[in-house]
Each structure stands twice: as structure tokens, then as C-alpha cells.
Scaffold this motif. Structure first.
Motif, PDB file in Angstrom:
ATOM      1  N   LYS A   1       0.847  -1.205   0.000  1.00 42.79           N
ATOM      2  CA  LYS A   1       0.000   0.000   0.000  1.00 42.79           C
ATOM      3  C   LYS A   1       0.876   1.247   0.000  1.00 42.79           C
ATOM      4  O   LYS A   1       1.828   1.334   0.786  1.00 42.79           O
TER       5      LYS A   1
ATOM      6  N   GLY B   1      -7.972   8.179   5.723  1.00 41.27           N
ATOM      7  CA  GLY B   1      -6.923   7.209   6.005  1.00 41.27           C
ATOM      8  C   GLY B   1      -7.331   5.780   5.679  1.00 41.27           C
ATOM      9  O   GLY B   1      -6.606   4.826   5.960  1.00 41.27           O
TER      10      GLY B   1
ATOM     11  N   ASP C   1      -5.483   2.193   4.146  1.00 43.00           N
ATOM     12  CA  ASP C   1      -4.812   1.158   4.954  1.00 43.00           C
ATOM     13  C   ASP C   1      -5.758  -0.023   5.163  1.00 43.00           C
ATOM     14  O   ASP C   1      -5.357  -1.189   5.093  1.00 43.00           O
TER      15      ASP C   1
END
Ligand code: ASP
Ligand code: MG
Length: 413
Positions: free
Chosen positions: A7, A151, A154
Motif C-alpha cells: 500500500k 486514512g 490502509d
């Protein structure tokens, strides 16, 4: 063939040069014999920019439209990434969340993953392709685009690692790993080599900001080895894994300060069955996420109740408690938005004494006043004045020697 998920966060792919560098990482893994699945975030500050664009037109944009908009940031990155690989003769194919049927619930801007169609990805991998998936997004059962919360790439990465049975999930970022505290607030913070899911869950949900909390939750549930590492340097980063006995030797693994918080107190609520239920039902209706609830009986007739919320939920929470104030016979509501929560975390707390003493003494010596204290099995948190948070963090970091690597802090002692 073993699968690896890599990632890349926004800063690691912010421009063409950085995308090329990230592509080299991918190629290296291919050369080692892995089937590689890349998860990419939006480039640089693109998500912030899209949010600003939305707010310029509408201060309260419909959440569905927000997700429709925000998902485009990641969609751009994945195709650019595939093009960068194609330019050096590697076969790659990019997908949006919808295209790999990353099915989520319908909670716009904070959706949760329900299932993933791993088959489509396996097929491409088996054809020898590198698969690049847009992070942070999915679709609900009505084909509406959803996003997983800021975010959230992730979480996409770890969820894919689970769905594909990947050997490891590497998270490339602009720091060289996780530190004992935020190096911007305490510059001598030491890098952590290995940390447990539980500790990272506490640190992440307390605002450490290194990794999306839900990603670690998934990692823990399915025991995914996660490696947080630098996209610009070669060295090893921080491994997040299940707890191993040596970890208990370290009393405090990390410290955090969370600033975007507010506290609401209800003073003198009638001390009768059902009032707490009524208050929190109102907050739930207003979709406010509540932390650290404290209730104390002050007399046979009255109780005080307080709780913490994210600062952005303050208007909704205030409205909710004002609406129920008379019904529970509350004498007064007080609100503080000038606070920060300072926490220390470590699985070693389960077996060591004197941790609270050390923390409170450090704060006392730094002349920092403590508003309230909450604890879990592996965490102690103090609410302090926001403008004293930096000083408070430094005092606590020095007391627990968070400027030294874990071995030097007396692992096993
Ligand atoms: N681009 C999204 C964000 O900035 C998701 C991510 O980067 O993980 O929050
Ligand atoms: Mg991130």
C-alpha cells in the motif's frame, strides 16, 4: 505463488517521480517471485483539496455526493500507477473499489467493508499481471460509491491481504516506521521495531495517526503481518504482529496526544435507573461516537456524567444533550474544547506496577494539571489543557525513556 499487498500512502505517490519510485518497489517484489497487489491512496493532499472544493460550493454537502467525489482521488492514482508500470514493460491493471466488488455498508464517508470479490483479482494475478486497487472506497448493495473514512486505504490494503491470503501487507509511507511518539512533537522519539496489534490499536485510536485503526482491527482478527515502512529508504520499518512474550518486558511502548477532542459534562443528573440510557440514546441518534464515559454518584439523588467526543461532533452532541437535559433533570451542562488527551500505552502494564505513579509524577514535576484520568488494561490517559500538551508529552516521554530503543529501556527487566 505467494501474494504480497503493497500500500502506498498519498505522500509516497505525490508526483510522477514518486510514482516511478513506488513502481520500482513493486517490480522488486515481482522479481522476488511474489504476485503483487498494490493499493494506492490519492496523491498528496488531493483528498483535502477535493473536500475544500466541495465545501466551497456547499458547507454541508450530501454525504453520498461527497463519496462520489472523494473516490476520484484514488481512481486517478491507480491508473497513473498502471501507466508507470506499463512504461517499463510490466503488465498491470487497475481497479476501482466497485470493480472488485469491495462491498460495504451504506454509511457514506465512514463505510465498513462487508466482502470482497477476490476472484477477479486472482484471475489477473494468475495471468501475470500486477493488480492495482484504489484504496479507501467501495460500493454499497445499491452500487452507490462509499468511502471508508480518512486514512481508509490502509484498511483496504489489510482487507485485501485477508481476502487474498497474502503473506504480508506492506504499508509504504513518508516515515521510516512507527515511533514511540509523534516525532514532530518530541523529536527524539525512538523507532519501534515490533509492536502488538493491541498496542497499536490503542495508539492509533488515540490519535497516533500512523495507521487507520480499522486496518489494525482487521490485522488482529485475521493475524495479518503488517509492515509499516519508508517509501524512500531501504531499511526495515515497524512490524505489527500478534503479541509475543518479550513484548511484556517493555512497560510503555508509546505515548500519544490527541488534540481534536471535546468533553461534555452533565452535572447533577437525577440518580435514577434509565437516565444514562436516555442520554446515550440521544447521542446515538445524533450518530455521535462517544469515548471515556465517566459517571459518579455525588449523592443518593444526583450523579455527574461526562464523556469525550471528537471535536467535529461537538455541535451535534451539544444539541443532543440540550434536548434531553430537562428530562433527566440535569442542573448544568459544561463543555470543554480546550483540552487534549495524553496517553501512554504498553502491554507491559499488565505485569508492572508503578506506571501510573511515574506518569502522574512526571506531569506534576512539569506543573501540568490533570483534568480527568481514564485507564484500560494497557493504557493510562490524562486530559490536560491543550496549550500544555507539548510540555506534558515531553515530560512523560522522558520519564518512560521513549527516546531510547526498547532494548535499552530494559526489555525483560
Ligand atoms: N485519500 C484518503 C485520505 O486522505 C484515504 C487514504 O489516504 O488512506 O484520507
Ligand atoms: Mg494514511
Amino acid at each position: 505463488m505467494a501474494i504480497i499487498v503493497q500500500k502506498f500512502g498519498g505522500t509516497s505517490i505525490a508526483d510522477a517521480e514518486k510514482i516511478r519510485r513506488a513502481a520500482k518497489r513493486v517490480i522488486r517484489a515481482v522479481k522476488k517471485g511474489y504476485q503483487v497487489v498494490v493499493v494506492a491512496s490519492a496523491r498528496g493532499k488531493q483528498t483535502d483539496q477535493l473536500i475544500a472544493d466541495a465545501l466551497e460550493l456547499n458547507p454541508n454537502p450530501p454525504r453520498r455526493e461527497m463519496d462520489q467525489l472523494l473516490s476520484t482521488g484514488e481512481q486517478q492514482t491507480v491508473s497513473l500507477f498502471a501507466m508507470a508500470l506499463d512504461a517499463v514493460d510490466y503488465d498491470a491493471i487497475s481497479f476501482t473499489g466497485g470493480q472488485i466488488r469491495m462491498l460495504t455498508d451504506g454509511v457514506y464517508t465512514n463505510a465498513k467493508i462487508k466482502s470482497i470479490d477476490a476472484e477477479r483479482i486472482h484471475k489477473q494475478l494468475d495471468k501475470g499481471k500486477i493488480v492495482i486497487v484504489a484504496g479507501f472506497q467501495g460500493i454499497d448493495e445499491n452500487e452507490n460509491i462509499t468511502t471508508l473514512g480518512r486514512g481508509g486505504s490502509d484498511t483496504t490494503a489489510v482487507a485485501l491481504a485477508v481476502a487474498l491470503g497474502a503473506e504480508e501487507c506492506e504499508i509504504y509511507t513518508d516515515v521510516d516506521g512507527i515511533h514511540t511518539t509523534d516525532p514532530r512533537m518530541f523529536k527524539n522519539a525512538a523507532k519501534i521495531e515490533e509492536i502488538s496489534y493491541d498496542e497499536i490499536l490503542e495508539l492509533a485510536s488515540l490519535g497516533a495517526g500512523v495507521i487507520h485503526t480499522r486496518a489494525v482491527g482487521f490485522g488482529k482478527k485475521y493475524d495479518v503481518k503488517m509492515h509499516i515502512r519508508s517509501s524512500s529508504e531501504e531499511k526495515e520499518g515497524t512490524i505489527i504482529t500478534h503479541e509475543v512474550p518479550q513484548m511484556e518486558g517493555v512497560v510503555v511502548s508509546g505515548a500519544t496526544v490527541q488534540k481534536d477532542m471535546a468533553k461534555i459534562g452533565l452535572v447533577g443528573v437525577d440518580n435514577v435507573p434509565g437516565n444514562a440510557a436516555k442520554i446515550f440514546a440521544c447521542l446515538a441518534n445524533a450518530k455521535v461516537v462517544v469515548n471515556d464515559i465517566v459517571q459518579t454518584e455525588v449523592s443518593a439523588q444526583k450523579a455527574n456524567l461526562s464523556f469525550m467526543i471528537g471535536a467535529s461532533d461537538l455541535p451535534a452532541a451539544k444539541k443532543a444533550v440540550e434536548g434531553i437535559k430537562d428530562e433527566v433533570n440535569c442542573e448544568r451542562i459544561f463543555v470543554r474544547d480546550d483540552i487534549a488527551e495524553l496517553s501512554v500505552v504498553g502491554v507491559g502494564m499488565r505485569t508492572h506496577y508503578g506506571v501510573a505513579d511515574k506518569m502522574f509524577s512526571a506531569l506534576a514535576n512539569a506543573k501540568v494539571n490533570i483534568d480527568s484520568i481514564t485507564t484500560s488494561e494497557i493504557r493510562i490517559s490524562c486530559i490536560v489543557n491543550k496549550d500544555e500538551a507539548g510540555k506534558a508529552l515531553e515530560a512523560v516521554c522522558l520519564a518512560f525513556e521513549l527516546d531510547k530503543p526498547a532494548e535499552e529501556r530494559g526489555r525483560g527487566s
